[in-house]
Structure formats: C-alpha cells, structure tokens
Design a protein around this motif. Structure first.
Motif, mmCIF file in Angstrom:
data_model
loop_
_atom_site.group_PDB
_atom_site.id
_atom_site.type_symbol
_atom_site.label_atom_id
_atom_site.label_comp_id
_atom_site.label_asym_id
_atom_site.label_seq_id
_atom_site.Cartn_x
_atom_site.Cartn_y
_atom_site.Cartn_z
ATOM 1 N N ILE A 153 0.844 -1.203 0.000
ATOM 2 C CA ILE A 153 0.000 0.000 0.000
ATOM 3 C C ILE A 153 0.879 1.253 0.000
ATOM 4 O O ILE A 153 0.639 2.205 -0.750
ATOM 5 C CB ILE A 153 -0.949 -0.002 1.223
ATOM 6 C CG1 ILE A 153 -1.940 -1.163 1.116
ATOM 7 C CG2 ILE A 153 -1.683 1.336 1.341
ATOM 8 C CD1 ILE A 153 -2.771 -1.412 2.365
ATOM 9 N N SER A 174 12.530 0.303 6.723
ATOM 10 C CA SER A 174 13.455 -0.301 7.682
ATOM 11 C C SER A 174 14.784 -0.768 7.107
ATOM 12 O O SER A 174 15.575 -1.357 7.834
ATOM 13 C CB SER A 174 12.773 -1.502 8.345
ATOM 14 O OG SER A 174 12.573 -2.527 7.381
ATOM 15 N N LYS A 178 15.032 -0.460 0.956
ATOM 16 C CA LYS A 178 13.708 0.167 0.960
ATOM 17 C C LYS A 178 13.827 1.691 0.873
ATOM 18 O O LYS A 178 13.016 2.351 0.212
ATOM 19 C CB LYS A 178 12.938 -0.244 2.219
ATOM 20 C CG LYS A 178 12.428 -1.686 2.178
ATOM 21 C CD LYS A 178 11.578 -2.004 3.400
ATOM 22 C CE LYS A 178 10.909 -3.368 3.263
ATOM 23 N NZ LYS A 178 10.046 -3.685 4.415
ATOM 24 N N HIS A 193 13.151 4.175 10.144
ATOM 25 C CA HIS A 193 12.483 4.280 11.446
ATOM 26 C C HIS A 193 13.066 3.324 12.477
ATOM 27 O O HIS A 193 12.645 3.339 13.643
ATOM 28 C CB HIS A 193 10.969 4.040 11.293
ATOM 29 C CG HIS A 193 10.630 2.627 10.937
ATOM 30 N ND1 HIS A 193 10.481 1.638 11.866
ATOM 31 C CD2 HIS A 193 10.455 2.034 9.739
ATOM 32 C CE1 HIS A 193 10.218 0.493 11.247
ATOM 33 N NE2 HIS A 193 10.195 0.712 9.957
ATOM 34 N N TYR A 238 -4.995 3.089 9.308
ATOM 35 C CA TYR A 238 -5.705 2.085 8.516
ATOM 36 C C TYR A 238 -5.202 0.671 8.752
ATOM 37 O O TYR A 238 -5.604 -0.256 8.039
ATOM 38 C CB TYR A 238 -5.696 2.439 7.026
ATOM 39 C CG TYR A 238 -4.342 2.393 6.353
ATOM 40 C CD1 TYR A 238 -3.478 3.479 6.401
ATOM 41 C CD2 TYR A 238 -3.919 1.262 5.672
ATOM 42 C CE1 TYR A 238 -2.237 3.443 5.790
ATOM 43 C CE2 TYR A 238 -2.685 1.209 5.047
ATOM 44 C CZ TYR A 238 -1.840 2.301 5.119
ATOM 45 O OH TYR A 238 -0.611 2.249 4.515
ATOM 46 N N SER A 241 0.262 -3.105 11.613
ATOM 47 C CA SER A 241 1.148 -4.210 11.235
ATOM 48 C C SER A 241 2.030 -4.671 12.395
ATOM 49 O O SER A 241 2.417 -5.836 12.438
ATOM 50 C CB SER A 241 2.037 -3.801 10.059
ATOM 51 O OG SER A 241 1.258 -3.575 8.913
ATOM 52 N N LEU A 264 -11.242 -0.319 3.832
ATOM 53 C CA LEU A 264 -11.738 -0.503 2.466
ATOM 54 C C LEU A 264 -13.170 -1.015 2.478
ATOM 55 O O LEU A 264 -14.023 -0.535 1.724
ATOM 56 C CB LEU A 264 -10.833 -1.485 1.709
ATOM 57 C CG LEU A 264 -11.267 -1.813 0.286
ATOM 58 C CD1 LEU A 264 -11.243 -0.578 -0.601
ATOM 59 C CD2 LEU A 264 -10.405 -2.917 -0.302
ATOM 60 N N ARG A 314 9.867 -8.836 6.288
ATOM 61 C CA ARG A 314 9.738 -7.463 5.788
ATOM 62 C C ARG A 314 10.750 -7.204 4.686
ATOM 63 O O ARG A 314 11.353 -6.142 4.606
ATOM 64 C CB ARG A 314 9.878 -6.476 6.947
ATOM 65 C CG ARG A 314 8.773 -6.667 7.966
ATOM 66 C CD ARG A 314 9.099 -6.247 9.363
ATOM 67 N NE ARG A 314 9.458 -4.856 9.499
ATOM 68 C CZ ARG A 314 9.655 -4.244 10.650
ATOM 69 N NH1 ARG A 314 9.497 -4.914 11.782
ATOM 70 N NH2 ARG A 314 9.984 -2.979 10.696
#
Ligand SMILES: NC(=O)c1ccc[n+]([C@@H]2O[C@H](COP(=O)([O-])OP(=O)(O)OC[C@H]3O[C@@H](n4cnc5c(N)ncnc54)[C@H](OP(=O)(O)O)[C@@H]3O)[C@@H](O)[C@H]2O)c1
Length: 324
Positions: A153, A174, A178, A193, A238, A241, A264, A314
């Motif tokens: 997302i 992370s 990324k 983060h 939303y 995780s 959603l 991840r």
C-alpha cells in the motif's frame, strides 16, 4: 486444483499447498482461473494469532486473502453471463488457489495490456492508498508522511500523495534497499524508522509539522505520527502491522489534531460509487504508467512458505505475487 491453507496457527511453515475440488460459483458469483495472486501482510498476523480474543484470530483451517487476477471461466445463477471470458481482479478471503470464487459485485475489470502485478493493485492496495489519502484530505501543498512507505500500500501512497498535490512527501522504511526504493518512487525524504531519533529527521524535513500521516504500523509509530502533526494535521490510521492496537489519549489531540480511520470494506459499504471510481482512476494511472506498480518478487504457489517468510521478514519491495 491446488490451494494454500494452514491447519495450525504459527510461522510460515504451517502453510501447505493441497489438492481440492474446483469450487462452484453460487448466485451472484463467478469462478476465476487464477493468473496471479497478490499477497497481503495481514495474513502474517492472521496466521500467527492464537488468541481467540484478538481481532486477528481466525478459526482453522485458515485461508489466505489474495488480490486475485485471472479470467472468469463460469458465472453462477443470477450473474451476468457476459462476464465469462473477461479478465478481472478481486479481493478474496480465500484467494490463494488456482481457481477461486468471487462475488461479481466488486470485480475490477482488467485491460489486456495491464501486467498481472499492476492489476493486482486494483482491488485492495491501490484502493486503500487512494481512499486513505482522500480520508486525510490531502491537497496542495501538504506535507505527507507515509509510514511503511515501501510496502504494497505504502509504495502506491507515496506516489498518489504527490499526484494529489502534496508538496513534500516523507516516507519511513526499515532497510537501505527500501530507502533507496522510496527515493526512486519520488519521496523527498526517506527515513529509517529503526534508527534512534528517526522522528527528529522527519521534524527536520517538516519544521512546521506534517499535514497528513498515513499510518498502518500502529503502536509507537501511531503515537509518534500524532506528535509530528502540524496544527490542523490529520493522521489516517488504517492498520496495525506491528500488532499493537493502541489507544490515543484525547489530550494528545487538543493541539488541533485529528485521527481518523480508513477501512476498504467500510468505504465500499458507505460510498460504493466513490470506491468504484477510485478503481477506474487507478486503472488509468497504471495503464498510462503514471503510477508505478512494484511487484518484482514473484514466486510459484508451491513456494507459499518462502513467500510468507519474505513477508514476515519485511523483505519485499512493493508487492509479492504468487503465480499458479
Ligand atoms: N484498512 C484497510 O482497509 C486495509 C486493507 C488492507 C490492508 N490494510 C493494512 O495495511 C497495512 C499494510 O498492508 P500491506 O499489505 O501494504 O503491507 P506492507 O506494508 O507491504 O507490509 C507491512 C510493513 O509494515 C512494516 N512493519 C511490520 N511490522 C512492523 C513493526 N513491528 N514495526 C514497524 N513496522 C513494521 C514493515 O515495513 P518496514 O520493514 O519498512 O518497517 C512491513 O514491510 C497492514 O497493516 C494491513 O493490515 C488495511
């Protein structure tokens, strides 16, 4: 046909690929032959959860959700027969299989030239990114923070925020890979983060505060996102995780801050036309290349255990796809 299931809660190793009969579409449903399946991170949480009191608890046998792209091979009773032969995408509770049954109501129509990876963004992750940004009323020249910005997302939200007029887009992730990915997507600032003082880096990039934060990690990340808001700023929560459905003290909102939520399914129920229009809009953006759909990690259905290891570690940029 083959499908993925789990018969015990636990790590990725509980997943099995098993033989099953091809399901039959009921009234208002279609049968789809699967071309690709976009996996969702929430299934990591659902698969692991053993406490019946948790919102992530699912009874066994467990199924995996999926954003299925495929071709309609049969229409059930009271379903438009013209759907047969069309290429579609749909979010399914039991979506990790060679054939799946879907309600005809929420099928996204998929143009022939759209890649399966791009099409897999239509039913859920694209719609959530778009709907959550709208729930945050993102406009020009807002400063927008996207947490988990390199995710399925998140990577779409980073790009869509810009298209909605954001002046500065800040995203968190992370790993080095990324962070590089976020810059490629057009984020102005990419923040690790996992490093102490990460919020200070966001403050340095947004001295006046963040206007809108899209937040689906939960726990401390949600609290920090509220702290980072400018006066009149909005956090759109939303997901969670990290597994921490924390509470927000009202006193933390007195400085003209708002926390709103986005789901959603709630959006589809409350504003169906708007939700459908967002899918049409996303289709156009993906078709014309104005929205990049990252789905480069592709594994066969038989390797669903490895796929879930990557999700859990991840380690995926954008979205992970399974192919039958
Ligand atoms: N509201 C809705 O309608 C709706 C619909 C679909 C999904 N969702 C939710 O949206 C969220 C994102 O879904 P997705 O499929 O796009 O997943 P994703 O972002 O591709 O994957 C989840 C990411 O969250 C971050 N994360 C996980 N655990 C964390 C932790 N303990 N601390 C910090 N960050 C952590 C990781 O990114 P880093 O490695 O970069 O930290 C991880 O890659 C999920 O929470 C999901 O349940 C909501």
């Amino acid at each position: 046909m083959r499908r993925a299931r789990y018969h015990a809660h636990g790590g990725p190793e509980v997943l099995v690929v098993e033989d099953a009969d091809i399901p039959q579409p009921g009234p208002g449903q279609v049968l789809i032959r699967t071309e690709a399946i976009g996996l969702n991170y929430v299934d990591v949480q659902l698969r692991r959860e053993t406490s019946p009191d948790s919102i992530w608890f699912r009874s066994l046998p467990g199924t995996l959700t999926g954003d299925v792209v495929g071709t309609v091979t049969a229409a059930g009773q009271d379903t438009d027969p013209a759907l047969a032969g069309t290429r579609v995408a749909a979010l399914l509770e039991d979506g990790c299989a060679e054939y799946v049954v879907a309600d005809a109501d929420w099928l996204a129509s998929v143009p022939a030239q759209l890649s399966a990876g791009a099409a897999s963004m239509l039913p859920t992750v694209g719609a959530v990114a778009s709907g959550a940004l709208r729930a945050g009323r993102v406009g020009h020249p807002d400063t927008v923070l996207v947490t988990a910005g390199a995710g399925a997302i998140g990577h779409l939200a980073v790009q869509l925020a810009r298209q909605l007029g954001a002046g500065t887009v800040i995203a968190t992730a992370s790993s080095r890979a990324k962070l590089d990915f976020l810059k490629e997507l057009g984020a102005d600032v990419a923040v690790d983060h996992t490093q102490p003082g990460w919020a200070g880096q966001v403050r340095a990039a947004a001295p006046g505060g963040v206007d809108v934060a899209l937040e689906a990690v939960g726990g401390e990340m949600l609290h920090e996102s509220i702290e980072l808001l400018a006066p009149f700023g909005r956090v759109v929560a939303y997901g969670a995780s990290a597994g921490d459905l924390t509470s927000v003290p009202v006193r933390n909102l007195f400085a003209l801050k708002t926390v709103t939520g986005f789901s959603l399914l709630a959006w589809r129920a409350a504003a169906a036309e708007q939700a459908r229009a967002s899918i049409a809009e996303l289709t156009g953006l993906l078709e014309t290349g104005r929205l990049r759909a990252a789905a480069e990690t592709v594994l066969p259905l038989a390797e669903v255990v490895q796929a879930h290891r990557l999700l859990e570690d991840r380690a995926v940029l954008g979205r992970l796809l399974l192919v039958p």
